[in-house]
Design a protein around this motif. Structure first.
Motif, PDB file in Angstrom:
ATOM      1  N   ARG A   1      75.388  81.132  83.257  1.00  0.00           N
ATOM      2  CA  ARG A   1      75.282  81.787  81.951  1.00  0.00           C
ATOM      3  C   ARG A   1      75.564  83.274  82.099  1.00  0.00           C
ATOM      4  NH1 ARG A   1      70.720  79.801  80.313  1.00  0.00           N
ATOM      5  NH2 ARG A   1      71.666  78.182  79.014  1.00  0.00           N
ATOM      6  N   ARG A   2      76.514  83.762  81.315  1.00  0.00           N
ATOM      7  CA  ARG A   2      76.910  85.157  81.389  1.00  0.00           C
ATOM      8  C   ARG A   2      75.970  86.043  80.582  1.00  0.00           C
ATOM      9  NH1 ARG A   2      82.777  83.388  79.490  1.00  0.00           N
ATOM     10  NH2 ARG A   2      81.346  82.168  78.212  1.00  0.00           N
ATOM     11  N   PRO A   3      75.993  87.352  80.831  1.00  0.00           N
ATOM     12  CA  PRO A   3      75.139  88.261  80.056  1.00  0.00           C
ATOM     13  C   PRO A   3      75.368  88.153  78.557  1.00  0.00           C
ATOM     14  CG  PRO A   3      75.994  89.389  81.990  1.00  0.00           C
ATOM     15  CD  PRO A   3      76.680  88.054  81.937  1.00  0.00           C
TER      16      PRO A   3
ATOM     17  N   ARG B   1      80.436  85.728  66.298  1.00  0.00           N
ATOM     18  CA  ARG B   1      81.869  86.057  66.308  1.00  0.00           C
ATOM     19  C   ARG B   1      82.152  87.171  67.308  1.00  0.00           C
ATOM     20  NH1 ARG B   1      85.323  88.092  61.001  1.00  0.00           N
ATOM     21  NH2 ARG B   1      87.362  88.214  62.052  1.00  0.00           N
ATOM     22  N   ARG B   2      81.271  88.181  67.334  1.00  0.00           N
ATOM     23  CA  ARG B   2      81.460  89.276  68.285  1.00  0.00           C
ATOM     24  C   ARG B   2      81.315  88.780  69.718  1.00  0.00           C
ATOM     25  NH1 ARG B   2      80.989  94.862  67.812  1.00  0.00           N
ATOM     26  NH2 ARG B   2      81.747  95.768  69.782  1.00  0.00           N
ATOM     27  N   CYS B   3      80.338  87.912  69.959  1.00  0.00           N
ATOM     28  CA  CYS B   3      80.149  87.367  71.303  1.00  0.00           C
ATOM     29  C   CYS B   3      81.319  86.479  71.713  1.00  0.00           C
ATOM     30  CB  CYS B   3      78.841  86.589  71.371  1.00  0.00           C
ATOM     31  SG  CYS B   3      77.353  87.624  71.226  1.00  0.00           S
ATOM     32  N   ASP B   4      81.867  85.720  70.778  1.00  0.00           N
ATOM     33  CA  ASP B   4      83.029  84.888  71.093  1.00  0.00           C
ATOM     34  C   ASP B   4      84.222  85.758  71.506  1.00  0.00           C
ATOM     35  OD1 ASP B   4      81.662  82.567  70.607  1.00  0.00           O
ATOM     36  OD2 ASP B   4      82.376  82.341  68.548  1.00  0.00           O
ATOM     37  N   ARG B   5      84.395  86.869  70.821  1.00  0.00           N
ATOM     38  CA  ARG B   5      85.488  87.772  71.211  1.00  0.00           C
ATOM     39  C   ARG B   5      85.264  88.310  72.616  1.00  0.00           C
ATOM     40  NH1 ARG B   5      86.584  91.492  65.799  1.00  0.00           N
ATOM     41  NH2 ARG B   5      87.444  89.811  64.490  1.00  0.00           N
ATOM     42  N   ARG B   6      84.002  88.630  72.914  1.00  0.00           N
ATOM     43  CA  ARG B   6      83.692  89.125  74.254  1.00  0.00           C
ATOM     44  C   ARG B   6      83.939  88.045  75.289  1.00  0.00           C
ATOM     45  NH1 ARG B   6      83.906  92.964  77.907  1.00  0.00           N
ATOM     46  NH2 ARG B   6      82.171  92.854  79.417  1.00  0.00           N
ATOM     47  N   ARG B   7      83.562  86.806  74.995  1.00  0.00           N
ATOM     48  CA  ARG B   7      83.804  85.709  75.937  1.00  0.00           C
ATOM     49  C   ARG B   7      85.298  85.478  76.139  1.00  0.00           C
ATOM     50  NH1 ARG B   7      78.684  83.591  74.020  1.00  0.00           N
ATOM     51  NH2 ARG B   7      79.615  82.994  72.037  1.00  0.00           N
ATOM     52  N   ASP B   8      86.063  85.534  75.044  1.00  0.00           N
ATOM     53  CA  ASP B   8      87.516  85.367  75.187  1.00  0.00           C
ATOM     54  C   ASP B   8      88.117  86.465  76.064  1.00  0.00           C
ATOM     55  OD1 ASP B   8      87.367  83.170  73.566  1.00  0.00           O
ATOM     56  OD2 ASP B   8      87.949  84.228  71.740  1.00  0.00           O
ATOM     57  N   ALA B   9      87.613  87.690  75.896  1.00  0.00           N
ATOM     58  CA  ALA B   9      88.119  88.789  76.721  1.00  0.00           C
ATOM     59  C   ALA B   9      87.766  88.576  78.191  1.00  0.00           C
ATOM     60  CB  ALA B   9      87.545  90.119  76.224  1.00  0.00           C
ATOM     61  N   LEU B  10      86.567  88.057  78.452  1.00  0.00           N
ATOM     62  CA  LEU B  10      86.182  87.781  79.837  1.00  0.00           C
ATOM     63  C   LEU B  10      87.039  86.669  80.437  1.00  0.00           C
ATOM     64  CD1 LEU B  10      82.274  87.942  79.532  1.00  0.00           C
ATOM     65  CD2 LEU B  10      83.806  89.640  80.567  1.00  0.00           C
ATOM     66  N   TRP B  11      87.330  85.637  79.642  1.00  0.00           N
ATOM     67  CA  TRP B  11      88.197  84.568  80.124  1.00  0.00           C
ATOM     68  C   TRP B  11      89.602  85.106  80.426  1.00  0.00           C
ATOM     69  CZ3 TRP B  11      87.155  80.173  82.237  1.00  0.00           C
ATOM     70  CH2 TRP B  11      86.008  79.478  81.887  1.00  0.00           C
TER      71      TRP B  11
ATOM     72  N   TRP C   1      91.397  84.976  84.079  1.00  0.00           N
ATOM     73  CA  TRP C   1      92.702  84.355  84.323  1.00  0.00           C
ATOM     74  C   TRP C   1      93.695  85.370  84.879  1.00  0.00           C
ATOM     75  CZ3 TRP C   1      93.546  79.510  84.953  1.00  0.00           C
ATOM     76  CH2 TRP C   1      92.778  78.559  84.262  1.00  0.00           C
ATOM     77  N   ALA C   2      93.617  86.606  84.424  1.00  0.00           N
ATOM     78  CA  ALA C   2      94.523  87.638  84.938  1.00  0.00           C
ATOM     79  C   ALA C   2      94.249  87.908  86.418  1.00  0.00           C
ATOM     80  CB  ALA C   2      94.360  88.924  84.121  1.00  0.00           C
ATOM     81  N   ARG C   3      92.966  87.913  86.815  1.00  0.00           N
ATOM     82  CA  ARG C   3      92.658  88.116  88.237  1.00  0.00           C
ATOM     83  C   ARG C   3      93.149  86.946  89.073  1.00  0.00           C
ATOM     84  NH1 ARG C   3      87.748  90.053  86.017  1.00  0.00           N
ATOM     85  NH2 ARG C   3      86.764  88.035  86.425  1.00  0.00           N
ATOM     86  N   MET C   4      93.031  85.717  88.530  1.00  0.00           N
ATOM     87  CA  MET C   4      93.516  84.555  89.275  1.00  0.00           C
ATOM     88  C   MET C   4      95.027  84.611  89.447  1.00  0.00           C
ATOM     89  SD  MET C   4      91.177  81.454  87.746  1.00  0.00           S
ATOM     90  CE  MET C   4      92.074  80.279  88.767  1.00  0.00           C
ATOM     91  N   ASP C   5      95.731  85.035  88.396  1.00  0.00           N
ATOM     92  CA  ASP C   5      97.193  85.132  88.515  1.00  0.00           C
ATOM     93  C   ASP C   5      97.580  86.207  89.516  1.00  0.00           C
ATOM     94  OD1 ASP C   5      97.489  83.150  86.664  1.00  0.00           O
ATOM     95  OD2 ASP C   5      97.734  84.503  84.959  1.00  0.00           O
ATOM     96  N   ALA C   6      96.853  87.319  89.523  1.00  0.00           N
ATOM     97  CA  ALA C   6      97.193  88.393  90.471  1.00  0.00           C
ATOM     98  C   ALA C   6      96.865  88.004  91.895  1.00  0.00           C
ATOM     99  CB  ALA C   6      96.425  89.664  90.083  1.00  0.00           C
TER     100      ALA C   6
END
Length: 212
Positions: A31-33, A185-195, A199-204
């Motif tokens: 569970r994330r913050p 809605r705000r938390c969902d946006r934050r979760r999407d940004a974390l995802w 994914w960007a770190r995995m690609d790099a």
């Protein structure tokens, strides 16, 4: 299967564990913050709703019940139940071009005749099935002797009080629900940004870290 001596203590029953998970009170490394923050805010809004809705609903129910009780007493004081006797049948009245209502002529006593006034009234009443001349039926009239509807029943007062309590609960819950939806809605946006960041770190990191 029972645990041996010194083994781990059994966990809480399943319903309790599920409730703790729903409320976000169970420790979970996955569970994330932002998830924990959303759970805490939701729990706080729920407590706020209970604190506001319960007294508001109680007040609305008491107000509606008092208003209905006053209407009951007023209508019962103004209206009387008398016996009407049919003197003629076969009348009709039509206030709607599509429906014709059968009526009859009847006489009934005046509840409070003034000095010099007649003690009976003759008027038109809605007919009923198999009405015949000489039949009697109990009707409600006002102090002047005019036909009136039955006084307000107590069951309607109770029902109105329940509706008032339900409406007050909805009125209190609507802002809380809107606030929770905005937080989610705000938390969902934050979760999407974390995802997206994960994914960007995995690609790099692709091809750099290998198991062998």
């Amino acid at each position: 299967m029972r645990e041996g001596a010194g083994g781990p203590a059994p966990g809480p029953p399943w319903p309790r564990r599920r409730l703790r998970r729903r409320l976000g009170l169970e420790r979970n490394a996955l569970r994330r913050p932002v998830d924990r923050a959303q759970r805490r805010i939701a729990l706080g809004l729920l407590v706020l709703l209970v604190a506001v809705a319960v007294p508001l609903a109680s007040w609305a129910a008491a107000w509606a019940y008092d208003l209905g009780s006053r209407a009951e007493h007023a209508e019962r004081a103004e209206r009387r139940e008398v016996v009407a006797t049919v003197v003629a049948t076969g009348g009709t009245t039509s206030r709607d071009p599509y429906y014709v209502h059968e009526t009859l002529q009847a006489t009934w006593p005046r509840p409070e005749p003034a000095p010099g006034e007649e003690r009976t009234r003759t008027g038109t009443l809605p007919s009923w099935k198999d009405a015949e001349v000489g039949q009697t039926r109990r009707i409600w009239v006002d102090r002047e002797g005019d036909p009136a509807v039955r006084p307000r029943p107590h069951s309607r007062t109770v029902t109105d009080a329940m509706y008032a309590a339900f409406a007050a609960t909805l009125a209190a819950g609507a802002p809380v629900l809107v606030a929770y939806l905005l937080v989610r809605r705000r938390c969902d946006r934050r979760r999407d940004a974390l995802w997206d960041a994960a994914w960007a770190r995995m690609d790099a990191d692709r091809g750099r870290n290998r198991p062998f």
